[in-house]
Every structure is written in structure tokens, then in C-alpha cells.
Write a protein that holds these residues in place. Structure first.
Motif, PDB file in Angstrom:
ATOM      1  N   TRP A 158      36.114  43.034  24.553  1.00 65.02           N
ATOM      2  CA  TRP A 158      35.808  43.070  26.158  1.00 65.02           C
ATOM      3  C   TRP A 158      35.452  44.161  26.592  1.00 65.02           C
ATOM      4  N   GLN A 215      36.197  42.852  41.142  1.00 64.58           N
ATOM      5  CA  GLN A 215      35.974  41.624  40.333  1.00 64.58           C
ATOM      6  C   GLN A 215      36.780  41.608  39.047  1.00 64.58           C
ATOM      7  N   MET A 216      36.502  40.794  38.182  1.00 70.14           N
ATOM      8  CA  MET A 216      37.123  41.355  36.663  1.00 70.14           C
ATOM      9  C   MET A 216      36.732  42.319  35.998  1.00 70.14           C
ATOM     10  N   ILE A 239      42.334  44.864  36.706  1.00 71.74           N
ATOM     11  CA  ILE A 239      42.286  43.256  36.654  1.00 71.74           C
ATOM     12  C   ILE A 239      41.630  43.422  35.163  1.00 71.74           C
ATOM     13  N   PRO A 264      41.668  41.080  30.985  1.00 73.35           N
ATOM     14  CA  PRO A 264      41.842  39.562  30.458  1.00 73.35           C
ATOM     15  C   PRO A 264      43.457  39.337  30.024  1.00 73.35           C
ATOM     16  N   GLY A 271      47.197  40.346  31.330  1.00 74.19           N
ATOM     17  CA  GLY A 271      47.897  40.981  32.141  1.00 74.19           C
ATOM     18  C   GLY A 271      49.429  40.890  31.992  1.00 74.19           C
ATOM     19  N   ASN A 283      46.151  39.765  35.110  1.00 76.17           N
ATOM     20  CA  ASN A 283      44.704  38.914  34.517  1.00 76.17           C
ATOM     21  C   ASN A 283      44.261  38.261  35.685  1.00 76.17           C
ATOM     22  N   GLN A 284      43.202  37.671  35.476  1.00 80.87           N
ATOM     23  CA  GLN A 284      42.204  36.990  36.312  1.00 80.87           C
ATOM     24  C   GLN A 284      43.182  35.859  37.055  1.00 80.87           C
ATOM     25  N   ASP A 285      43.956  35.282  36.373  1.00 80.36           N
ATOM     26  CA  ASP A 285      44.834  34.144  37.084  1.00 80.36           C
ATOM     27  C   ASP A 285      46.122  34.584  37.993  1.00 80.36           C
ATOM     28  N   THR A 344      45.325  38.932  41.865  1.00 80.81           N
ATOM     29  CA  THR A 344      43.907  39.029  41.785  1.00 80.81           C
ATOM     30  C   THR A 344      43.360  38.216  42.724  1.00 80.81           C
ATOM     31  N   ARG A 345      43.745  36.925  42.765  1.00 76.15           N
ATOM     32  CA  ARG A 345      43.011  36.037  43.949  1.00 76.15           C
ATOM     33  C   ARG A 345      43.166  36.568  45.057  1.00 76.15           C
ATOM     34  N   LEU A 350      40.256  39.691  44.696  1.00 76.57           N
ATOM     35  CA  LEU A 350      38.757  39.235  44.389  1.00 76.57           C
ATOM     36  C   LEU A 350      37.989  39.180  45.498  1.00 76.57           C
TER      37      LEU A 350
END
Length: 179
Positions: A94, A106-107, A125, A127, A129, A144-146, A150-151, A154
Motif C-alpha cells: 500500500w 481520505q484513506m 487512516i 488499511p 487499524g 482503518n477505513q471501517d 474514520t466515517r 472522511l
């Protein structure tokens, strides 16, 4: 080496110079964290395998399940090791984007937040976390993105405010850096 006195100086450098952050520093620390977790899982799997196959743990009757339980544990640890190794391979491939003041969260973003009580936190943030890194005395929360945080982050831009509950405390945080 970086040639800077601390991670904070390095991560949050002057915005008008070369790349704002070499995310490789954070990525390397994250890879090392995964390596440590893999090593611990390997040790646990070895212990479980040794317990399962030890001669003194042969069942004496139908209710003696110590060896069977240890075998199940060894199998579970093997699956965990495989999952961690796959995460590590994905992370090693990555490449996090370099972001600046005009970008949105963002990611791959490293976000500097300042609370209404002047507390500061840095969130990376990535892959992988669920970790907290301490690099050169600077605490960086890796999500991580989930992750719910993060939500919430973003799409935010520099100087945006967001309500976050961290450590059981709800606070208003301002985005003061994005790298």
C-alpha cells in the motif's frame, strides 16, 4: 534518518516545503507492530501445538479434552497468523497519498486534531487499524477505513470541526493539519 528532531516536527512540517510527510515512517511502524503481533501468535500456536501433542495430555477418558482443546486452539492461532500475514502483505504494498491543506480527509490521511480544550491528537487512516503508535514521543492513533471515527472524518477539510467521542469524552475537534 529523518534529520528532524521529532516525529511531530517531521509530520507537521512547513506546508510550503517538499512533501508534507513521508508516510513511510508511519507505515514502517505499523508493519513492525504487525510483525510483533505475528510473532506473539506464532509463539501461542507453538505452545498450543506442544500441549496438544504432549504425551502426558493423552485423554484418560471420554471427558478428558485438554489435548483436543489445545489442538483447536493451535488451529485457531494458525488461522489468525495467516490473516495477520495477509494484512501485512497488503500493507507492505500500500502507498499512502501525500495530502496538503487543500485536500479532504481520505484513506491514507494523517489528520491533526485540536480539541476545544486544547488537547491534540494525530490520527492515521490506514488499511490496518486498531493500534496506537508512539513515534519519537508523538502518539498517533491508527484507524482503518471501517472505524466509526474514520466515517466522521472522511471528507473534512482543514479548519472543519467535528464532534468526536474519544476516551469516553465527547469533544469538539478542529482539523488543524492534514498530511
Amino acid at each position: 534518518m529523518l534529520g528532524r528532531s521529532s516525529l511531530s516536527d517531521y509530520l507537521f512540517a512547513d506546508h510550503d516545503t517538499e512533501p508534507l510527510v513521508d508516510k513511510q515512517l508511519l507505515k514502517d511502524a505499523l508493519l513492525a507492530s504487525l510483525d510483533d503481533e505475528i510473532a506473539s501468535a506464532l509463539a501461542a500456536a507453538g505452545e498450543a501445538q506442544a500441549t496438544a501433542s504432549h504425551g502426558e495430555n493423552k485423554p484418560e477418558n471420554q471427558y478428558d479434552t485438554l489435548a483436543l482443546e489445545a489442538a483447536y486452539l493451535a488451529h485457531g492461532q494458525s488461522e489468525r497468523i495467516l490473516a495477520l500475514q495477509q494484512l501485512r502483505i497488503g500493507l507492505s504494498k500500500w502507498k499512502a497519498p501525500q495530502l496538503g491543506d487543500d485536500d479532504r480527509v481520505q484513506m491514507g490521511a494523517c489528520v491533526q486534531l485540536l480539541s476545544d480544550t486544547d488537547a491534540e491528537i494525530h490520527i492515521f487512516i490506514a488499511p490496518v487499524g486498531g493500534r496506537e503508535l508512539n513515534l519519537d514521543g508523538q502518539r498517533v492513533l491508527v484507524v482503518n477505513q471501517d472505524a466509526p471515527i474514520t466515517r466522521r472524518l472522511l471528507g473534512l477539510i482543514l479548519d472543519d470541526e467535528v464532534e468526536l467521542t474519544l476516551g469516553g469524552e465527547a469533544r469538539t475537534w478542529e482539523v488543524t493539519g492534514l498530511y
